[in-house]
Design a protein around this motif. Structure first.
Motif, PDB file in Angstrom:
ATOM      1  N   TYR A  39       0.760  -1.076  -0.028  1.00 13.13           N
ATOM      2  CA  TYR A  39       0.051  -0.013  -0.056  1.00 13.13           C
ATOM      3  C   TYR A  39       0.859   1.302  -0.158  1.00 13.13           C
ATOM      4  O   TYR A  39       0.465   2.260  -0.501  1.00 13.13           O
ATOM      5  CB  TYR A  39      -0.824   0.021   1.241  1.00 13.13           C
ATOM      6  N   ARG A  40       1.956   1.352   0.778  1.00 11.86           N
ATOM      7  CA  ARG A  40       2.921   2.360   0.625  1.00 11.86           C
ATOM      8  C   ARG A  40       3.631   2.650  -0.958  1.00 11.86           C
ATOM      9  O   ARG A  40       3.458   3.602  -1.203  1.00 11.86           O
ATOM     10  CB  ARG A  40       4.270   2.069   1.515  1.00 11.86           C
ATOM     11  N   ARG A  43       0.492   4.193  -2.958  1.00  3.15           N
ATOM     12  CA  ARG A  43       0.504   5.630  -2.532  1.00  3.15           C
ATOM     13  C   ARG A  43       1.484   6.313  -3.188  1.00  3.15           C
ATOM     14  O   ARG A  43       1.327   7.601  -3.708  1.00  3.15           O
ATOM     15  CB  ARG A  43       0.575   5.734  -0.857  1.00  3.15           C
ATOM     16  N   GLY A 116      -6.503   8.637   1.844  1.00  3.50           N
ATOM     17  CA  GLY A 116      -5.069   7.975   2.052  1.00  3.50           C
ATOM     18  C   GLY A 116      -4.180   8.091   1.024  1.00  3.50           C
ATOM     19  O   GLY A 116      -3.030   7.923   1.072  1.00  3.50           O
ATOM     20  N   TYR A 117      -4.730   8.110  -0.133  1.00  2.00           N
ATOM     21  CA  TYR A 117      -3.929   8.080  -1.319  1.00  2.00           C
ATOM     22  C   TYR A 117      -3.969   9.245  -2.189  1.00  2.00           C
ATOM     23  O   TYR A 117      -2.983   9.432  -3.209  1.00  2.00           O
ATOM     24  CB  TYR A 117      -4.361   6.745  -2.170  1.00  2.00           C
ATOM     25  N   SER A 122      -3.080  14.907   2.493  1.00  2.00           N
ATOM     26  CA  SER A 122      -2.317  13.250   2.637  1.00  2.00           C
ATOM     27  C   SER A 122      -0.977  13.534   1.893  1.00  2.00           C
ATOM     28  O   SER A 122      -0.092  13.275   2.674  1.00  2.00           O
ATOM     29  CB  SER A 122      -3.211  12.406   2.741  1.00  2.00           C
ATOM     30  N   THR A 123      -1.128  13.920   0.761  1.00  2.00           N
ATOM     31  CA  THR A 123      -0.095  13.835  -0.220  1.00  2.00           C
ATOM     32  C   THR A 123       0.884  14.739   0.248  1.00  2.00           C
ATOM     33  O   THR A 123       2.196  14.253   0.386  1.00  2.00           O
ATOM     34  CB  THR A 123      -0.391  13.854  -1.686  1.00  2.00           C
ATOM     35  N   TRP A 126       3.019  13.806   3.511  1.00  2.78           N
ATOM     36  CA  TRP A 126       3.832  12.695   3.364  1.00  2.78           C
ATOM     37  C   TRP A 126       5.213  13.220   2.841  1.00  2.78           C
ATOM     38  O   TRP A 126       6.285  12.748   3.357  1.00  2.78           O
ATOM     39  CB  TRP A 126       3.457  11.604   2.369  1.00  2.78           C
ATOM     40  N   CYS A 297      -5.243   4.630   4.910  1.00  8.47           N
ATOM     41  CA  CYS A 297      -3.956   4.745   3.996  1.00  8.47           C
ATOM     42  C   CYS A 297      -3.266   3.483   3.653  1.00  8.47           C
ATOM     43  O   CYS A 297      -2.288   3.062   3.203  1.00  8.47           O
ATOM     44  CB  CYS A 297      -2.962   5.700   4.606  1.00  8.47           C
TER      45      CYS A 297
END
Length: 470
Positions: A39-40, A43, A116-117, A122-123, A126, A297
């Motif tokens: 999933y990481r 993403r 989450g993606y 969120s982006t 990160w 996420c």
């Protein structure tokens, strides 16, 4: 005498174990741990595509101009070969409605995967967390640095982190403002310190907004400011895919040796390593059940799978699943709410594509002069009009101006040439050929403008002709 409901004390805590608060419950800074997993990677791939589109698209050229540009000065929105005007605003409204229904559909299907993606908050968070990692180290190093007294080393690391944050924020702001003013000239003006006050204000505003939101507020935006996090839970049903902990398999949790018989010790598959808490960007414990703070996420699923691999257990203790599946049932993909959103979405997309294809590439507005009427030298009743023509194409076009059927005659330019995006105010006059045709004070007439290069392309607008009653 009324009956009393008996009460009894329920011991909810194991007094042999200390109470552990999650980072979200403790209220301090959330320091996430590095991890790898499926999933990481998804993403990262999604974030790379979004960043490429956001930072790369505005540098493309199309027919000698910026390919995507919302030119506020000329009130034109260019998207490659298409140009949109304020009259096309309804298309933007329709596109926003389609995006909203698309978000509803995704939410019912797979929970908060948008958060989450693909969510910008969120982006960018990160990215800021990555900058934090390369300047201050991994989770335990950052915690140690926070607790350490100020020194030259700590000041240097903090300065490097904030400079990276500011660089990303400035690049973000420059790109955003660059969609509203030519980005090449904007970048050149910024380098030479010749930037205008308006552009400078918006650059400062969006730089500060990005720096504060992604650097300082982070998960607080998702938890307390984002309206989507508040209403998305009412869209869930028992078949919605969410990140969930399989309590039936994991409990009772506890530490053990890799080669030990956990079942003999009365333990489930959860070894209580708390790595799922340490990687969570919002600082929650997924083992406490579905929570408003979870952004879906999948970070906890990735790190838990890595622990299961090391222990020799099956993956999926934390996974994307549904409440129905956790209770031993089957997840239903086709259900009324999801099918309804899908149908509505397809209908709206089809209508939007049709409207986009059928929208006229020539705009015609007609304004009659305030003077009611006048009599010309030939004794005819005459009205004055002003035609506003807009060429919405990307090519030079020739247009013919005429009137529809009726006892009227048009005076003025009958043929005009318009450059791409040109706006022309064309004054014309209309006379009543036969005064005997007048019935009452007003009569309807129709102006027509035809594309001479494409005779099938015609726009018309109705107006009124005013004359004295006979």
């Amino acid at each position: 005498m009324t009956d009393r409901i008996p009460a009894r004390i329920i011991e909810t805590l194991d007094r042999e174990k200390p109470v552990r608060l999650t980072p979200a419950q403790a209220g301090g800074a959330i320091h996430t741990r590095s991890f790898t997993g499926l999933y990481r990677n998804l993403r990262l791939l999604g974030g790379a595509v979004l960043f490429l589109l956001y930072f790369g698209t505005l540098w493309l050229n199309w027919n000698g101009r910026q390919a995507v540009l919302w030119d506020l000065g000329t009130q034109q929105f260019h998207i490659f070969g298409a140009t949109f005007w304020p009259q096309d605003f309804i298309l933007l409204s329709a596109l926003l409605i389609i995006a909203a229904f698309g978000l509803f559909f995704i939410t019912v299907l797979a929970g908060r995967v948008w958060c989450g993606y693909a969510c910008p908050q969120s982006t960018w968070t990160w990215i800021f967390m990555w900058a934090e990692k390369i300047t201050e180290g991994d989770r335990h190093q950052r915690i140690k640095l926070d607790a350490a007294p100020w020194s030259a080393g700590k000041l240097l690391r903090r300065t490097a982190k904030h400079l990276l944050w500011l660089a990303v924020s400035l690049a973000t702001a420059l790109s955003f403002v660059g969609y509203f003013t030519p980005v090449r000239q904007l970048a050149a003006d910024l380098v030479t310190f010749e930037i205008g006050m308006t552009a400078a204000f918006w650059l400062f505003f969006f730089t500060a907004a990005t720096y504060i939101n992604a650097g300082w507020l982070r998960e607080k935006v998702c938890l307390h400011m984002c309206p989507y996090s508040r209403f998305q839970s009412v869209m869930f049903d028992a078949d919605t895919l969410v990140v969930a902990y399989d309590a039936a398999r994991g409990e009772s949790r506890g530490a053990r040796r890799k080669d030990s018989d956990s079942r003999a010790q009365g333990l489930g598959d959860c070894i209580d390593c708390t790595l799922c808490v340490q990687v969570c960007p919002t600082g929650i414990d997924i083992r406490d059940g579905l929570q408003l703070d979870c952004i879906g996420c999948g970070a906890c699923a990735d790190v838990c799978d890595s622990v299961m691999d090391r222990m020799g257990y099956a993956r999926g203790l934390v996974r994307y699943t549904s409440e129905q599946a956790l209770q031993g049932g089957r997840t239903r993909l086709f259900r009324p709410r999801l099918v309804g959103y899908a149908a509505a979405l397809l209908v709206m997309i089809g209508a939007f594509v049709w409207a986009l294809d059928e929208r006229p590439l020539l705009s015609l507005d007609v304004t009659r002069d305030r003077t009611l009427y006048r009599e010309n030298t030939h004794g005819q009743i005459e009205n004055m009009y002003r035609l506003k023509l807009i060429n919405k194409t990307q090519q030079q076009r020739e247009y013919g101006v005429s009137l529809g059927e009726g006892p009227f005659e048009l005076h003025g330019r009958r043929q005009v040439s318009l450059a791409p995006g040109e706006i022309l105010d064309l004054p014309v006059s209309v006379t009543l050929v036969d005064a005997k045709q007048t019935q009452g004070l007003t009569r309807e007439l129709r102006f027509e403008v035809r594309d001479l290069d494409d005779p099938a392309s015609v726009v018309d607008t109705r107006s009124t002709f005013v004359a004295p009653a006979r």
